[in-house]
Every structure is written in structure tokens, then in C-alpha cells.
Design a protein around this motif. Structure first.
Motif, mmCIF file in Angstrom:
data_model
loop_
_atom_site.group_PDB
_atom_site.id
_atom_site.type_symbol
_atom_site.label_atom_id
_atom_site.label_comp_id
_atom_site.label_asym_id
_atom_site.label_seq_id
_atom_site.Cartn_x
_atom_site.Cartn_y
_atom_site.Cartn_z
ATOM 1 N N VAL A 198 0.873 -1.177 -0.142
ATOM 2 C CA VAL A 198 -0.263 0.245 -0.215
ATOM 3 C C VAL A 198 0.542 1.328 0.120
ATOM 4 C CG1 VAL A 198 -1.651 0.926 1.222
ATOM 5 C CG2 VAL A 198 -2.062 -1.429 0.681
ATOM 6 N N ALA A 199 1.398 1.276 0.898
ATOM 7 C CA ALA A 199 2.795 2.642 1.093
ATOM 8 C C ALA A 199 3.520 2.846 0.082
ATOM 9 C CB ALA A 199 3.487 2.439 2.079
ATOM 10 N N GLN A 200 4.596 1.977 -0.903
ATOM 11 C CA GLN A 200 4.701 1.768 -2.265
ATOM 12 C C GLN A 200 3.929 2.340 -3.169
ATOM 13 O OE1 GLN A 200 7.607 2.609 -2.913
ATOM 14 N NE2 GLN A 200 8.441 1.298 -3.290
ATOM 15 N N ALA A 201 2.832 1.609 -3.448
ATOM 16 C CA ALA A 201 1.814 2.449 -4.545
ATOM 17 C C ALA A 201 1.521 3.683 -4.218
ATOM 18 C CB ALA A 201 0.535 1.179 -4.857
ATOM 19 N N GLU A 202 1.311 4.404 -2.975
ATOM 20 C CA GLU A 202 0.381 5.450 -3.042
ATOM 21 C C GLU A 202 2.039 6.249 -2.985
ATOM 22 O OE1 GLU A 202 -0.470 5.461 1.129
ATOM 23 O OE2 GLU A 202 -2.751 4.959 0.669
ATOM 24 N N ARG A 203 3.328 6.158 -2.548
ATOM 25 C CA ARG A 203 4.201 7.226 -3.155
ATOM 26 C C ARG A 203 5.052 7.070 -4.248
ATOM 27 N NH1 ARG A 203 4.860 10.515 -0.466
ATOM 28 N NH2 ARG A 203 7.621 10.970 -0.834
ATOM 29 N N ALA A 204 4.924 6.402 -5.087
ATOM 30 C CA ALA A 204 4.648 5.658 -6.602
ATOM 31 C C ALA A 204 3.766 7.222 -6.668
ATOM 32 C CB ALA A 204 4.741 4.543 -7.428
ATOM 33 N N TYR A 205 3.125 7.921 -6.519
ATOM 34 C CA TYR A 205 2.436 8.179 -7.282
ATOM 35 C C TYR A 205 1.677 10.178 -6.164
ATOM 36 C CZ TYR A 205 0.737 5.352 -10.855
ATOM 37 O OH TYR A 205 0.647 4.315 -11.559
ATOM 38 N N ALA A 206 2.580 10.250 -5.476
ATOM 39 C CA ALA A 206 3.063 11.362 -4.177
ATOM 40 C C ALA A 206 3.133 12.559 -5.549
ATOM 41 C CB ALA A 206 3.501 10.916 -3.121
ATOM 42 N N PRO A 207 2.357 13.442 -4.696
ATOM 43 C CA PRO A 207 2.846 14.908 -5.394
ATOM 44 C C PRO A 207 4.825 14.670 -5.084
ATOM 45 C CG PRO A 207 0.744 15.207 -4.683
ATOM 46 C CD PRO A 207 1.730 13.822 -3.715
ATOM 47 N N ASP A 208 4.878 14.481 -4.484
ATOM 48 C CA ASP A 208 6.811 15.122 -4.323
ATOM 49 C C ASP A 208 7.843 13.888 -5.407
ATOM 50 O OD1 ASP A 208 5.967 13.249 -2.634
ATOM 51 O OD2 ASP A 208 8.291 12.892 -1.814
ATOM 52 N N VAL A 209 7.537 13.022 -5.427
ATOM 53 C CA VAL A 209 7.903 12.064 -6.513
ATOM 54 C C VAL A 209 7.141 12.088 -7.986
ATOM 55 C CG1 VAL A 209 7.516 9.367 -7.006
ATOM 56 C CG2 VAL A 209 7.308 10.597 -4.659
ATOM 57 N N LEU A 210 6.471 12.851 -8.392
ATOM 58 C CA LEU A 210 5.911 12.883 -9.620
ATOM 59 C C LEU A 210 7.002 15.048 -9.601
ATOM 60 C CD1 LEU A 210 1.953 12.386 -9.589
ATOM 61 C CD2 LEU A 210 4.114 11.108 -10.076
ATOM 62 N N GLU A 211 7.107 15.625 -8.882
ATOM 63 C CA GLU A 211 7.353 16.722 -9.432
ATOM 64 C C GLU A 211 8.887 16.265 -9.604
ATOM 65 O OE1 GLU A 211 10.526 20.236 -9.144
ATOM 66 O OE2 GLU A 211 10.391 18.693 -7.357
ATOM 67 N N LYS A 212 9.510 15.606 -8.368
ATOM 68 C CA LYS A 212 11.037 14.536 -8.532
ATOM 69 C C LYS A 212 11.926 14.875 -9.666
ATOM 70 C CE LYS A 212 11.891 15.145 -3.457
ATOM 71 N NZ LYS A 212 12.284 13.976 -2.417
ATOM 72 N N VAL A 213 10.792 13.341 -10.844
ATOM 73 C CA VAL A 213 11.038 12.871 -11.358
ATOM 74 C C VAL A 213 11.178 13.438 -13.054
ATOM 75 C CG1 VAL A 213 10.640 10.206 -10.433
ATOM 76 C CG2 VAL A 213 8.997 11.578 -11.420
ATOM 77 N N GLU A 214 10.404 14.911 -12.244
ATOM 78 C CA GLU A 214 9.572 15.727 -13.919
ATOM 79 C C GLU A 214 10.583 16.866 -14.012
ATOM 80 O OE1 GLU A 214 7.946 15.916 -16.617
ATOM 81 O OE2 GLU A 214 7.061 13.813 -15.369
ATOM 82 N N ARG A 215 11.461 16.804 -12.386
ATOM 83 C CA ARG A 215 12.056 17.618 -13.128
ATOM 84 C C ARG A 215 13.487 17.133 -13.059
ATOM 85 N NH1 ARG A 215 12.373 18.883 -6.970
ATOM 86 N NH2 ARG A 215 14.282 17.694 -7.288
ATOM 87 N N ARG A 216 13.764 15.783 -12.935
ATOM 88 C CA ARG A 216 14.978 15.598 -13.273
ATOM 89 C C ARG A 216 15.188 14.767 -14.514
ATOM 90 N NH1 ARG A 216 14.405 11.653 -8.784
ATOM 91 N NH2 ARG A 216 16.255 11.951 -7.134
ATOM 92 N N TRP A 217 14.127 15.231 -15.417
ATOM 93 C CA TRP A 217 13.699 14.574 -16.324
ATOM 94 C C TRP A 217 13.959 16.025 -17.508
ATOM 95 C CZ3 TRP A 217 9.985 16.532 -20.177
ATOM 96 C CH2 TRP A 217 10.144 16.243 -20.958
ATOM 97 N N ARG A 218 13.416 16.924 -17.070
ATOM 98 C CA ARG A 218 13.693 18.607 -17.505
ATOM 99 C C ARG A 218 15.506 18.271 -17.622
ATOM 100 N NH1 ARG A 218 9.074 19.259 -14.449
ATOM 101 N NH2 ARG A 218 9.518 20.375 -13.534
ATOM 102 N N GLU A 219 15.871 18.178 -16.662
ATOM 103 C CA GLU A 219 17.032 18.656 -16.490
ATOM 104 C C GLU A 219 17.889 17.665 -17.604
ATOM 105 O OE1 GLU A 219 18.514 18.000 -12.242
ATOM 106 O OE2 GLU A 219 16.966 20.028 -11.853
ATOM 107 N N ARG A 220 17.237 16.591 -17.578
ATOM 108 C CA ARG A 220 18.910 15.420 -18.544
ATOM 109 C C ARG A 220 18.046 16.188 -19.605
ATOM 110 N NH1 ARG A 220 15.509 10.083 -19.386
ATOM 111 N NH2 ARG A 220 14.586 11.989 -20.761
ATOM 112 N N GLU A 221 17.184 16.591 -19.977
ATOM 113 C CA GLU A 221 16.701 17.010 -21.918
ATOM 114 C C GLU A 221 16.906 18.170 -22.135
ATOM 115 O OE1 GLU A 221 14.479 15.327 -24.047
ATOM 116 O OE2 GLU A 221 15.301 14.042 -22.250
#
Length: 440
Positions: free
Chosen positions: A407-430
């Protein structure tokens, strides 16, 4: 909810169907206003509350129906699909999950959270959960297809893993070379198969896990143990919850620790499971899932210029069973520094001895592996490591932890802070890639 499964299933289907109509009336997630997203969140919350109430009353009956009274082993992905077919609205359908898979993580509805609720409920049941754990400890169909050829040739070349038998030692080499041997869906599936082959081959006494040489410009030509979860794939929505985030824990990691279920008949664990000692050879680094893997091995050799880390605080997700296993290796204080503060442990640090058995010069890793394999091939080793696993991590402790983790992992995978971090890393990589193209 009542005590009638059929009545409650019909009510759940009616409620979730109404919720799906409400979601369908809204724009796609990327086009919703904040108010529309709040409406979607309420729909999901109401449906999840109903699912939790339904599962609280009927999980064991549901599992019994899906497994024919626990007489038929149903692997986790097939179990989730069967639940969707038999109980509409309980978990997402194949079609819903296919639509989710086509989106990047931040654009999904988060239907894997509903899969997490179901898996957590099954694992929370002492009877259903134990049956599922043991089902996932059976050899995979792919390994059963390959085992005869591996026994004959001593070699299996998978997409991202090479398995070779040398004498009585099987060497499992990670070959996700373009991604620093990071964990993606292919590597997880290949490792499950590779571990099965090692455990099924009677000619093998010891297994060795090591990263192969990589193509990354910074480390080209060097061996790397593992960069952990592939964060690019996480951002792109290619890290499935059932097959990857939960499947790796129930699959090859648990098989390494507990052994392969080769005899389903009742009896003592040592009679039912095939267990062998495992060695890990760490070159350069073992990050995230790579470090988690070390925690189930019997002997870890690290090059003196390597390091290990569990960057859970940085990534924002739960580091598998690291929270359960690290404390018994390092003690509570150091475990919290690693898990909550992101502390990196260099092989040269005194604390590395809590995770690694030997620290050697990079050119001495091969020799150290050979010495350790010879020592661990003694006949009594397999029996004693089995008893250590029973003492240190009983199956029900593992099951209880995994029920919460699901339950915890499924919820964390969609948590706003996680989504923001992976998007930020992706933008930096691009941006870096664009700058490199401009410079060339």
C-alpha cells in the motif's frame, strides 16, 4: 457491507461504475482544472474506501475463489487480472491498465494504488498471504523452459543478464549496459529467470551476482554493480507496480534469501525448498535496489573504490525491504542515517563492514570471489543459511511487512513530491542533452 459476498460485490460494482462515469465526464488529467482534479480525487477516494471495506470482509473468500480453494498456484500478475474479471471494480481492468501504461507517471490516474490495496489485503491474510508468497517462490515458466539447455551448456544469455556456470559456481552478470545496470522491467524479469536457473541446476553449488561493464560515458569500460531503479523509466511510467515494485520482492530477492519452492507437498522448509549460498561482487557502486540486493546475500565483496547507498529520501519512494533488513545489518542509528538522511557508505569507511564482508583492491575482486565460492560450497552451508533465514526473517514477518509495503509503495509512486522530482530530473536531463547537441 454485509457478510454476503455476492451482495457486497454487486454494491461495489455499482459504486465504482458510477465513479468511472464521473471520471469519464472530466477532461483527461493533464487538462483538468484544480477543481476538476479535486473532483477526480474525491471519486477515487470514495471508491478506495469501498474497496477497503469490501476486502476487510471478503479477502480470504475472494482468494479462495481465484485459486480454487488454494489448490491452484496463481502468480501475482494473473491473480490481479483474475480479480478484475471476477469482481468488477475491485482492481483495474486490463484495458484500464493498458491506458495507464501509455502515459507518463504524472499523467496517470494512479490506478496502481487500487492494485496495491488488493495485494496488501491478500498479503495481510495469514492463509492467503502465505499461499501467495509460496506461489511466487516457484520457478517461473520461462526458467522451466530454459533449464534443460542451461544444464547442458552451462550458459543462458538473456536480454539483460548473462548466466554462466564455471565449475560448481554460477555467475550472474547484469548487462543493462546503457543504463548503468539500473533496474528496469526487463532486468527484473531476467533476474527472476536467472536466479531460478541457478537454483534448479544441481551442478551449481554457489551463485555469484556481479555487474558487467557499462557504456555510460562517465564509467565506460568499468564494471558497475547497479544504479538502482531506472528513474527515467519511473518518470515515463514504465515501472509497473505488480510486476516490478512488488514482483521483485516476492520473486528473485525472496528466492535468493529463502530458496526456490521445488516441492509443494507439506513438510519442513528444508525439504520443500532448494537453497544455495550467494555472493555479491560490488564494483563502482550499489545504489538503491543494488544495495537492497546485498542485504539478502551470504557474502559481499566490494572493491575499495566503491560505495553503497539507499537514496530513499531523495527518490521519495520506499526502498523495498531495505527498511526491514538494513537494521539487522547495521543497527538502528546507521540504518536511519542511510534510509532517512541519504547517507552514502564508501567501501573505505569503517561502517562498510556492516554491509560488506571483504573490501579488496579492484583488481583483487575476481580472486576474492573464487575464494569465497570455494568456502561456501561446503555441504553444510545450504542447511545453515536456511536456518539463518528462518531465524532472522520468518515468512510471516516478511509477509506482514510486504502487506504494508504494497500500500505504501503504490501511494508513494503517485505522491506529488515524487512526481515533481522525477519530472524535474527529466527536464534537467533534456536540457543537458540539448546543450550537448548544440555544442557538437
Amino acid at each position: 457491507m454485509t457478510d454476503s459476498l455476492d451482495h457486497d460485490a454487486a454494491e461495489l460494482a455499482t459504486l465504482t461504475e458510477a465513479g468511472e462515469r464521473g471520471l469519464a465526464a472530466l477532461p483527461s488529467r493533464t487538462d483538468r482544472t484544480p477543481a476538476e482534479q479535486e473532483q477526480a480525487d474525491r471519486i477515487h477516494a470514495d471508491a478506495r474506501q469501498a474497496r477497503r471495506a469490501f476486502l476487510a470482509r471478503h479477502t480470504e473468500t475472494i482468494y479462495g475463489l481465484l485459486t480454487e480453494g488454494m489448490t491452484r498456484p496463481v502468480r501475482l500478475p494473473e491473480l490481479v487480472h483474475a480479480a478484475a474479471d471476477r469482481f468488477p471494480g475491485l482492481v483495474p481492468t486490463r484495458e484500464q491498465m493498458a491506458a495507464e501504461r501509455a502515459e507518463v507517471q504524472a499523467h496517470k490516474e494512479g490506478r496502481e494504488i487500487d492494485q496495491g490495496l488488493f495485494c496488501g489485503a491478500v498479503l495481510r491474510s495469514p492463509t492467503a498471504g502465505r499461499h501467495l508468497v509460496e506461489t511466487m517462490l516457484r520457478p517461473t515458466p520461462r526458467a522451466l523452459d530454459l533449464i534443460d539447455a542451461f544444464r547442458a551448456d552451462g550458459r543462458a544469455e538473456l536480454d539483460t543478464v548473462l548466466v554462466t556456470r564455471r565449475g560448481t559456481t554460477a555467475h550472474v552478470e547484469f548487462r543493462n549496459v546503457a543504463r548503468l545496470n539500473a533496474e528496469d522491467e526487463r532486468l527484473i524479469a531476467d533476474l527472476d529467470t536467472a536466479v531460478d536457473l541457478v537454483l534448479l541446476d544441481d551442478a551449481v553449488a554457489v551463485g555469484v551476482l556481479r555487474g558487467g561493464t557499462v557504456d555510460h560515458p562517465k564509467y565506460r569500460g568499468r564494471r558497475v554493480f547497479s544504479a538502482g531503479i531506472d528513474l527515467t523509466d519511473l518518470r515515463d511510467g514504465r515501472i509497473p507496480f505488480v510486476e516490478f515494485l512488488l514482483g521483485r520482492e516476492l520473486g528473485y530477492l525472496n528466492k535468493i534469501l529463502r530458496g526456490l519452492l521445488t516441492d509443494p507437498a507439506p513438510g519442513a522448509g528444508a525439504q520443500r525448498f532448494t537453497s544455495k549460498p550467494w555472493i555479491g561482487a560490488v564494483d563502482t557502486f550499489a545504489i538503491g535496489g543494488g544495495m537492497q540486493l546485498l542485504l539478502v546475500l551470504d557474502h559481499v565483496i566490494a572493491a575499495e573504490d566503491s560505495f553503497v547507498s539507499l537514496p530513499a529520501a531523495e527518490e521519495g519512494i520506499v526502498p523495498g525491504l531495505g527498511n526491514l533488513r538494513l537494521t539487522r545489518h547495521t543497527g538502528a542509528r546507521l540504518a536511519r542515517q542511510v534510509l532517512l538522511g541519504g547517507r552514502r557508505i564508501a567501501a573505505a569507511d569503517p561502517e562498510a563492514r556492516f554491509v560488506c564482508d571483504e573490501i579488496v583492491a579492484p583488481e583483487g575482486v575476481d580472486e576474492a570471489v573464487d575464494r569465497a565460492a570455494e568456502a561456501l560450497s561446503a555441504p553444510a552451508v545450504a542447511a545453515n543459511r536456511h536456518m539463518l533465514a528462518v531465524a532472522e526473517e520468518p515468512l510471516d514477518l516478511f509477509r506482514d511487512y510486504l502487506a504494508e509495503f504494497a500500500v505504501a509503495q503504490a501511494e508513494r509512486a503517485y505522491a506529488p513530491d515524487v512526481l515533481e522530482k522525477v519530472e524535474r530530473r527529466w527536464r534537467e536531463r533534456e536540457r543537458r542533452r540539448a546543450a550537448e547537441r548544440s555544442a557538437s
